[in-house]
Design a protein around this motif. Structure first.
Motif, PDB file in Angstrom:
ATOM      1  N   THR A 280       0.821  -1.207   0.000  1.00  0.00           N
ATOM      2  CA  THR A 280       0.000   0.000   0.000  1.00  0.00           C
ATOM      3  C   THR A 280       0.858   1.260   0.000  1.00  0.00           C
ATOM      4  OG1 THR A 280      -1.469  -1.255   1.442  1.00  0.00           O
ATOM      5  CG2 THR A 280      -1.978   1.075   1.146  1.00  0.00           C
ATOM      6  N   LEU A 281       1.884   1.253   0.839  1.00  0.00           N
ATOM      7  CA  LEU A 281       2.625   2.490   1.092  1.00  0.00           C
ATOM      8  C   LEU A 281       3.876   2.645   0.240  1.00  0.00           C
ATOM      9  CD1 LEU A 281       2.252   2.569   4.978  1.00  0.00           C
ATOM     10  CD2 LEU A 281       1.036   3.964   3.293  1.00  0.00           C
ATOM     11  N   PRO A 283       4.465   2.409  -2.973  1.00  0.00           N
ATOM     12  CA  PRO A 283       4.360   3.254  -4.175  1.00  0.00           C
ATOM     13  C   PRO A 283       4.362   4.747  -3.911  1.00  0.00           C
ATOM     14  CG  PRO A 283       2.833   1.413  -4.292  1.00  0.00           C
ATOM     15  CD  PRO A 283       3.392   1.412  -2.898  1.00  0.00           C
ATOM     16  N   VAL A 284       4.081   5.174  -2.688  1.00  0.00           N
ATOM     17  CA  VAL A 284       4.128   6.607  -2.401  1.00  0.00           C
ATOM     18  C   VAL A 284       5.317   6.961  -1.513  1.00  0.00           C
ATOM     19  CG1 VAL A 284       1.655   6.892  -2.739  1.00  0.00           C
ATOM     20  CG2 VAL A 284       2.522   6.437  -0.427  1.00  0.00           C
ATOM     21  N   GLY A 285       6.274   6.050  -1.436  1.00  0.00           N
ATOM     22  CA  GLY A 285       7.524   6.380  -0.754  1.00  0.00           C
ATOM     23  C   GLY A 285       7.507   6.192   0.745  1.00  0.00           C
ATOM     24  N   LEU A 286       6.533   5.455   1.249  1.00  0.00           N
ATOM     25  CA  LEU A 286       6.427   5.265   2.695  1.00  0.00           C
ATOM     26  C   LEU A 286       6.521   3.778   3.031  1.00  0.00           C
ATOM     27  CD1 LEU A 286       3.469   7.737   3.337  1.00  0.00           C
ATOM     28  CD2 LEU A 286       5.898   8.149   3.790  1.00  0.00           C
ATOM     29  N   SER A 287       6.712   3.486   4.312  1.00  0.00           N
ATOM     30  CA  SER A 287       6.861   2.081   4.694  1.00  0.00           C
ATOM     31  C   SER A 287       6.059   1.691   5.930  1.00  0.00           C
ATOM     32  CB  SER A 287       8.339   1.759   4.944  1.00  0.00           C
ATOM     33  OG  SER A 287       8.825   2.525   6.030  1.00  0.00           O
ATOM     34  N   GLN A 288       5.679   2.691   6.727  1.00  0.00           N
ATOM     35  CA  GLN A 288       5.000   2.375   7.989  1.00  0.00           C
ATOM     36  C   GLN A 288       3.621   3.006   8.046  1.00  0.00           C
ATOM     37  OE1 GLN A 288       7.242   3.616  11.371  1.00  0.00           O
ATOM     38  NE2 GLN A 288       8.475   1.740  11.365  1.00  0.00           N
ATOM     39  N   ALA A 289       2.621   2.228   8.419  1.00  0.00           N
ATOM     40  CA  ALA A 289       1.290   2.791   8.612  1.00  0.00           C
ATOM     41  C   ALA A 289       1.332   3.764   9.786  1.00  0.00           C
ATOM     42  CB  ALA A 289       0.280   1.686   8.873  1.00  0.00           C
ATOM     43  N   ALA A 290       0.835   4.986   9.563  1.00  0.00           N
ATOM     44  CA  ALA A 290       1.011   6.048  10.548  1.00  0.00           C
ATOM     45  C   ALA A 290      -0.150   6.166  11.525  1.00  0.00           C
ATOM     46  CB  ALA A 290       1.208   7.380   9.827  1.00  0.00           C
ATOM     47  N   ALA A 297      -2.129  -0.920   7.160  1.00  0.00           N
ATOM     48  CA  ALA A 297      -2.391   0.296   6.380  1.00  0.00           C
ATOM     49  C   ALA A 297      -3.762   0.223   5.711  1.00  0.00           C
ATOM     50  CB  ALA A 297      -1.294   0.493   5.326  1.00  0.00           C
ATOM     51  N   VAL A 301      -7.174   2.602   6.323  1.00  0.00           N
ATOM     52  CA  VAL A 301      -7.836   3.402   5.290  1.00  0.00           C
ATOM     53  C   VAL A 301      -9.278   2.944   5.054  1.00  0.00           C
ATOM     54  CG1 VAL A 301      -7.823   4.039   2.844  1.00  0.00           C
ATOM     55  CG2 VAL A 301      -5.675   3.990   4.136  1.00  0.00           C
ATOM     56  N   ASP A 430      -5.289   0.682  -9.188  1.00  0.00           N
ATOM     57  CA  ASP A 430      -4.743   1.858  -8.505  1.00  0.00           C
ATOM     58  C   ASP A 430      -3.831   2.687  -9.395  1.00  0.00           C
ATOM     59  OD1 ASP A 430      -6.038   1.624  -6.146  1.00  0.00           O
ATOM     60  OD2 ASP A 430      -4.357   0.772  -5.021  1.00  0.00           O
TER      61      ASP A 430
ATOM     62  N   SER B 217       6.099  10.746  -1.162  1.00  0.00           N
ATOM     63  CA  SER B 217       6.877  11.290  -2.278  1.00  0.00           C
ATOM     64  C   SER B 217       6.113  12.382  -3.013  1.00  0.00           C
ATOM     65  CB  SER B 217       7.245  10.165  -3.243  1.00  0.00           C
ATOM     66  OG  SER B 217       6.078   9.466  -3.658  1.00  0.00           O
ATOM     67  N   ASN B 227      -4.788   8.390   7.286  1.00  0.00           N
ATOM     68  CA  ASN B 227      -4.523   7.524   8.437  1.00  0.00           C
ATOM     69  C   ASN B 227      -3.211   6.779   8.205  1.00  0.00           C
ATOM     70  OD1 ASN B 227      -6.229   7.699  10.583  1.00  0.00           O
ATOM     71  ND2 ASN B 227      -7.329   5.786  10.200  1.00  0.00           N
ATOM     72  N   ALA B 228      -3.133   6.106   7.042  1.00  0.00           N
ATOM     73  CA  ALA B 228      -1.997   5.206   6.813  1.00  0.00           C
ATOM     74  C   ALA B 228      -0.739   5.966   6.407  1.00  0.00           C
ATOM     75  CB  ALA B 228      -2.350   4.189   5.736  1.00  0.00           C
ATOM     76  N   ASP B 361       9.727   7.261   8.328  1.00  0.00           N
ATOM     77  CA  ASP B 361       9.290   7.691   6.996  1.00  0.00           C
ATOM     78  C   ASP B 361       9.418   9.181   6.752  1.00  0.00           C
ATOM     79  OD1 ASP B 361       8.725   5.236   5.976  1.00  0.00           O
ATOM     80  OD2 ASP B 361       6.585   5.289   6.478  1.00  0.00           O
TER      81      ASP B 361
END
Lengths: 464, 464
Positions: A280-281, A283-290, A297, A301, A430, B217, B227-228, B361
């Protein structure tokens, strides 16, 4: 029934070349609803659809609204199964920035994407012309083979979904008698990956609020007042930066009242599709669900309410530095809501929280920005089960119920105006780049999308 | 000595009409240093001052710099007392917005303010033409009565104080031999109220930093990711909103290392002048000192280091609402520093604090914006005591040592380039509206300012 169905599916396969031709014809019409100069193109798209539907035997008409017209069509000759109302939209997003398109947005092109998929590139290929044509071509195949649809079908295609859609609700209300049906079918959603068909059964609502804090009567020099005069940016940060606790949970009292955990069977399906958050994350440059700890993740959502700061502003924001101690600071805040949460109660709780943290010298002004509830399709209804079965058969993979983190206003509107529940079935991916340059729709999405609707209609016709 | 002094003071009183005339002549020159079209006016102001000083018997010259010129003048004929270097600036701030001025900013006007004071209204009336002319007119009175100054005096008047002042430090260094003296006198500060004369003995330094956080990114849709995906605005708020503890104390490790409490005698003087915070905060619409508990508003500004957020920006800041989950957020932060604090150590401590609160992140970029130390005049030096006594005599009220929450760069520069301590003596009032429309300077500030300098020079001449 199986033989009857297989004939229709075979017709879909045989007719795919022509089906793509018709989709391309629709894609060539630049029906950008937000731009007045394309008003004629919007009407042309509506007229094109009316003619296609009429040619299929629907009673079809283009209907005026204060904005772009609606297309309404009915075929109530079949006598078995439920009566469905299909919803789609013929309008598309603007295309800017033009320079980022590799091909003319209104000259649909077949190409291969980086992963080898064959895709149709054009504005509206996925959102929503390609998707709505999966349904119309499914109807066509039924008609071609059996000279009739398997169930009563009404069609409503609007032209302002991408530009506010303010005329839809009045139109639904004014034509409620004509548009009544047993369930709405909406083809404007996607699949969680390339191979797993899905029905979107949960949508989040939204409540937005703007907050402006004022402390001093005017901007001050930080040398003359820094420390002694309350800084509204710092106050805003302290208030908005502490809405969640260290585990990511929103601390507003009663915030989670009424929130349902997703069923364990559903969570298990989601885990199977998204075994880790990186899918999930990444592709947008992230790794951890926030968000909240303990939820993946995707769960955060699809099934959990969110808290976001969508914008913030205050003091000097330009190049260099100014030693200003500003009088005011502003932020735009929103909460995505899941079914069970009351938007106005959440707004009240947020405002009460802010007020409880204001020192005597700070004044607050709130401006509301929208309020809509989350939405859920009951997991045990016959239409949902039937549609999931049809999708599973077509894709040879168990279809899943998924959530959607955003809102799709028509779902709440057909519920309110017509009393209809919706089945949200779609085949987008997506990476279809909807609303962006080089929008695309997979040829497989289109082809198996048409076949999926053929099977859904067959399944529904078997219901009492 | 007393008779000699009284003759000069009497000459000041007799000559006040002409002194005001000369100040008005200087105020008529629109010497706005920030606006290139006024370069000729800046040079005209410098030339005007050179002539006035030459007419008084100074060796006076206009000296080129890469920007606007300096005025330098010397009279080293007196043989007693210390040699002083007087500093002032002839340039003024821009006048916009023009519509808020009640009179032409460069047509000085005598009027009465709301409290009945007679005031001179013009751009530069207080900052700094009125103030620097108090010193020149004091020299004039000494010359008129005694044909000589009481001590050796050098004068340095710059023309870029309001526009960066980048040429001052190189000029001081290049002319260090010529400009050497025993102490610098600077007339660019004010009095804490209408009746109490003051010498500013503490200035705060400043360290500024810009912080940019990036999470995803690119900007995301809050429905699809809310959220995520980590929200950088929320993260920025959480970090910057928790720099102070609940008592207003800055939590950075070692932040208060080296900070001296003001002497109890000084605090008592301040309390006498500002018995409550309302005197400081009331005029800007506030009532409670927002910094560290246990310190009055004046103590917080004059003697305690501050933490400010001077600007913040992120996401959608325009009209209405956008459901964006932004990739970046930015803030400009500064700390006002008191003597004993090291600007670079404070910057390092702030950056370490930020980094220690970043999740994996989030990426941070820092941009430094200035670093200057706080400054303090030792309370027991002979020049300070002498000058305080002279001011007390003139105003018939005990003169006090006060702080200044801001920075005056020339103080650090004359210290570094020339090795000189400064005496900051000025007669401005908080409501003089410097840098704002309708800037003013009290006629009493000017008149008693001239008389004050006459006494200070007399006092210094009595020192060995």
């Amino acid at each position: 029934m199986t033989e009857s169905l297989n004939q229709v599916l075979a017709q879909v396969d045989r007719g795919m070349e022509e089906s793509l031709g018709r989709l391309f014809a629709l894609l060539r019409i630049p029906s950008i609803s937000a731009q007045p100069k394309h008003a004629g193109d919007c009407r042309a798209a509506a007229e094109w659809l009316r003619k296609e539907l009429a040619d299929l035997g629907f009673e079809a008409s283009v209907r005026e609204t204060p904005g772009h017209p609606m297309v309404v069509a009915h075929d109530d000759k079949p006598s078995s199964g439920p009566h469905v109302l299909f919803y789609g939209h013929y309008d598309v997003q603007p295309t800017d920035p033009a320079s980022l398109w590799h091909t003319d947005p209104f000259a649909p092109t077949l190409t291969r994407s980086v992963d080898g998929r064959q895709v149709i590139v054009a504005r509206g290929a996925s959102d929503d012309k390609g998707q709505l044509m999966t349904f119309i071509e499914a109807c066509r195949a039924w008609k071609r083979v059996h000279k009739a649809l398997p169930i009563k079908i009404s069609v409503l295609i609007e032209g302002e979904e991408e530009s506010g859609g303010v005329n839809l609700m009045p139109f639904l209300k004014a034509n409620a008698q004509e548009l009544k049906a047993d369930v709405a079918l909406i083809c404007d959603t996607g699949m969680p990956n390339r191979t797993t068909p899905a029905i979107t059964t949960g949508l989040r609502g939204l409540v937005g609020d703007e907050i402006e804090l004022q402390c001093a009567s005017h901007d001050l020099h930080s040398g003359m007042y820094g420390n002694a005069a309350r800084n509204p940016i710092e106050l805003l940060c302290t208030i908005l930066g502490n809405v969640r606790d260290a585990t990511g949970r929103v601390k507003l009292p009663s915030f989670y009242d009424g929130v349902q955990e997703p069923a364990e069977t559903v969570r298990a399906q989601w885990r199977a599709i998204f075994p880790n958050d990186d899918l999930t994350l990444g592709p947008v440059g992230l790794s951890q669900a926030a968000g909240e700890q303990g939820y993946s993740a995707v769960e955060q959502v699809w099934a959990r309410p969110s808290y976001e700061i969508n914008g913030i502003s205050g003091g000097y924001e330009g190049e260099g530095f100014k030693t200003v101690l500003p009088a005011k600071a502003m932020a735009k805040v929103s909460f995505r809501l899941v079914p069970g949460q009351n938007p106005e109660k959440i707004r009240d709780a947020f405002r009460a929280y802010v007020k409880s943290h204001l020192p005597p010298d700070a004044k607050v002004t709130f401006t509301p920005h929208g309020a809509s509830s989350g939405f859920a399709v009951p997991q045990d209804g016959p239409y949902l089960k039937t549609a999931l079965k049809a999708l599973s058969d077509e894709w040879n993979t168990e279809a899943v119920s998924i959530g959607c983190g955003g809102s799709i206003p028509v779902v709440a509107e057909v519920k309110e105006a017509l009393g209809l529940d919706s089945l949200l079935i779609g085949f987008a991916q997506d990476d279809d780049r909807i609303h962006s340059p080089n929008e695309q729709y997979g040829v497989e999405s289109f082809h198996k999308g048409v076949r999926s609707w053929v099977r859904v209609l067959a399944g529904l016709s078997a219901l009492a």
